[in-house]
Design an enzyme around this catalytic site. Structure first.
Site, short mmCIF file in Angstrom:
data_model
loop_
_atom_site.label_atom_id
_atom_site.label_comp_id
_atom_site.label_asym_id
_atom_site.label_seq_id
_atom_site.Cartn_x
_atom_site.Cartn_y
_atom_site.Cartn_z
N LYS A 1 39.11 -1.66 -20.30
CA LYS A 1 38.11 -2.74 -20.20
C LYS A 1 36.99 -2.47 -21.17
O LYS A 1 36.37 -1.40 -21.16
CB LYS A 1 37.57 -2.83 -18.77
CG LYS A 1 36.72 -4.08 -18.53
CD LYS A 1 36.46 -4.29 -17.05
CE LYS A 1 35.80 -5.63 -16.80
NZ LYS A 1 35.64 -5.91 -15.35
N ASN B 1 33.74 -6.94 -20.08
CA ASN B 1 32.80 -6.60 -19.03
C ASN B 1 31.52 -7.44 -19.22
O ASN B 1 31.49 -8.38 -20.00
CB ASN B 1 32.49 -5.10 -19.09
CG ASN B 1 32.13 -4.51 -17.73
OD1 ASN B 1 31.45 -5.13 -16.93
ND2 ASN B 1 32.57 -3.28 -17.49
N PHE C 1 28.05 2.14 -10.61
CA PHE C 1 29.27 2.75 -10.03
C PHE C 1 29.02 3.30 -8.62
O PHE C 1 29.43 4.42 -8.29
CB PHE C 1 29.80 3.88 -10.93
CG PHE C 1 30.57 3.41 -12.14
CD1 PHE C 1 30.94 2.09 -12.29
CD2 PHE C 1 30.92 4.32 -13.13
CE1 PHE C 1 31.67 1.67 -13.41
CE2 PHE C 1 31.64 3.91 -14.25
CZ PHE C 1 32.00 2.58 -14.38
N GLY D 1 32.82 -15.45 -17.20
CA GLY D 1 32.38 -16.83 -17.13
C GLY D 1 33.40 -17.84 -16.68
O GLY D 1 33.18 -19.05 -16.82
N ASN E 1 23.64 -7.41 -12.63
CA ASN E 1 23.75 -6.26 -11.73
C ASN E 1 23.48 -4.97 -12.50
O ASN E 1 23.74 -4.87 -13.69
CB ASN E 1 25.13 -6.22 -11.06
CG ASN E 1 26.15 -5.45 -11.87
OD1 ASN E 1 26.20 -4.21 -11.82
ND2 ASN E 1 26.97 -6.17 -12.62
N GLY F 1 34.90 -4.75 -9.06
CA GLY F 1 33.51 -4.91 -8.67
C GLY F 1 33.34 -5.73 -7.42
O GLY F 1 32.35 -5.58 -6.70
N SER G 1 30.87 -0.37 -18.68
CA SER G 1 29.74 -0.72 -17.82
C SER G 1 28.43 -0.31 -18.51
O SER G 1 28.30 0.80 -19.01
CB SER G 1 29.84 0.01 -16.48
OG SER G 1 28.65 -0.15 -15.74
N ASN H 1 25.67 0.14 -16.97
CA ASN H 1 24.76 0.65 -15.95
C ASN H 1 24.85 2.15 -15.70
O ASN H 1 24.18 2.68 -14.81
CB ASN H 1 24.99 -0.11 -14.64
CG ASN H 1 24.75 -1.60 -14.82
OD1 ASN H 1 23.78 -1.99 -15.44
ND2 ASN H 1 25.65 -2.41 -14.31
N THR H 2 25.71 2.83 -16.44
CA THR H 2 25.75 4.30 -16.42
C THR H 2 25.38 4.77 -17.82
O THR H 2 26.06 4.45 -18.79
CB THR H 2 27.16 4.81 -16.04
OG1 THR H 2 27.46 4.38 -14.71
CG2 THR H 2 27.22 6.32 -16.09
#
Length: 352
Positions: free
Chosen positions: A210, A239, A114, A289, A110, A62, A172, A174-175
């Site tokens: 992941k 993630n 991708f 973190g 975020n 990323g 992820s 975000n997809t």
């Protein structure tokens, strides 16, 4: 933090986060970022799934999505670098703005989706990678793909010759529906295709998986089972999270994946549980973190053989990598460990 870097970080935080990130990549490309070279010691040098690492602290996927700053990253002091995620075809990702700093929480949200230049462009850059350094690629799937599971194998087949390792990213947020591929049946089928492709490469490289931090204990147990059955070389935990527990920053309600300091405890507990489920027999990479040598050491003692860093760089600068590596060496020496591998999982029970 070095004085000039501190001034630069202050300037970067005054502009849009995604613009700031692009400027950080430019700094690496032009040799303007902190560059201590390879940092190692007998305590730090380790073997991760066949990878000879000078130290166990890496850059997470990323940061350099398109593999455009490989030369700068090779001398940044980190023991390994993961670029991407790469998808078969280029895609723009989600609409902007899609990256948000949570200064009060030392975190970021975020929803990139991708965004990347596609596997062909990324493979061309990886083919010209520096001789020094351990480089891996995060494998992704196109948002509009008819067969997302096949996309992972497709990217590996195209880029594998230039890699030291690859990571299957089904975590992820975000997809849309990507995380559905973490289910047992879907994950088994996906990994079968990826591992077959890996075995057909001229040089057999480690493949990692992941995972998300928002999994139930039952789901973690299934993933551990599938990982071992599939012959995976390791798991990256974790993630970003969809949780917003404990946040105070005004940006806390933005949609997307949360990373940074608030993720540390949650991701470390998942890591420790995976270490328990796999009985320490499957290499784990801890991420989430990490902002200090103490954080990295805690991940290792919870079961990680290596650790990755990303969001903390936004707040502390690139010299943080060297600080973590050297600080970790001191912590290992203080506790009497001859090598990092001796510390792995020694305090796992504290997190369970």
């Amino acid at each position: 933090m070095r004085t000039m870097e501190q001034l630069g970080m202050r300037a970067l935080r005054s502009v849009d986060p995604e613009v700031s990130h692009g400027l950080a990549i430019k700094a690496l490309q032009f040799g303007l970022a902190h560059a201590p070279g390879q940092i190692t010691s007998p305590r730090l040098r380790t073997n991760l799934a066949g990878l000879d690492l000078p130290n166990p602290i890496g850059i997470a996927a990323g940061f350099d999505k398109n593999a455009t700053a490989l030369k700068g990253l090779a001398v940044s002091g980190f023991g390994f670098v993961e670029v991407g995620a790469a998808t078969p075809r280029p895609q723009p990702g989600n609409p902007k703005p899609r990256l948000f700093r949570l200064m009060e929480d030392e975190a970021a949200i975020n929803r990139f989706g991708f965004n990347n230049d596609g596997m062909e462009a990324i493979a061309d850059r990886l083919a010209k990678r520096p001789d020094q350094g351990v480089f891996g690629l995060n494998l992704g799937a196109n948002k509009d793909s008819d067969d997302r599971a096949a996309d992972f194998a497709k990217v590996l087949a195209h880029c594998g010759a230039h890699l030291d390792f690859a990571t299957v990213n089904v975590s992820s947020p975000n997809t849309e529906k990507l995380r559905d591929l973490q289910g047992k049946a879907a994950l088994s089928a996906l990994l079968a295709g990826v591992m077959q492709t890996r075995d057909e490469l001229r040089r057999k490289i480690p493949v990692f998986l992941k995972i998300a931090p928002d999994l139930t204990d039952h789901e973690l147990a299934e993933i551990a089972e599938v990982a071992i059955e599939s012959g995976l070389d390791g798991i990256i935990a974790t993630n970003t999270t969809l949780s917003r527990d404990g946040l105070v920053d005004a940006q806390k309600s933005q949609a997307g994946g949360l990373s940074g300091k608030p993720l540390f405890e949650k991701s470390t507990r998942v890591l420790a549980r995976l270490s328990q489920l796999t009985e320490g027999n499957l290499p784990l990479i801890g991420v989430g973190g990490v902002g200090s040598a103490e954080d990295a050491y805690a991940k290792i003692c919870a079961g990680a053989s290596a650790v990755q860093v990303y969001t903390a760089l936004v707040f502390a600068g690139f010299s943080l990598g060297e600080d973590i590596v050297r600080g970790l060496d001191d912590l290992l020496e203080k506790d009497g460990f001859a090598n990092i591998s001796d510390a792995v999982g020694t305090k796992r029970e504290d997190w369970l």
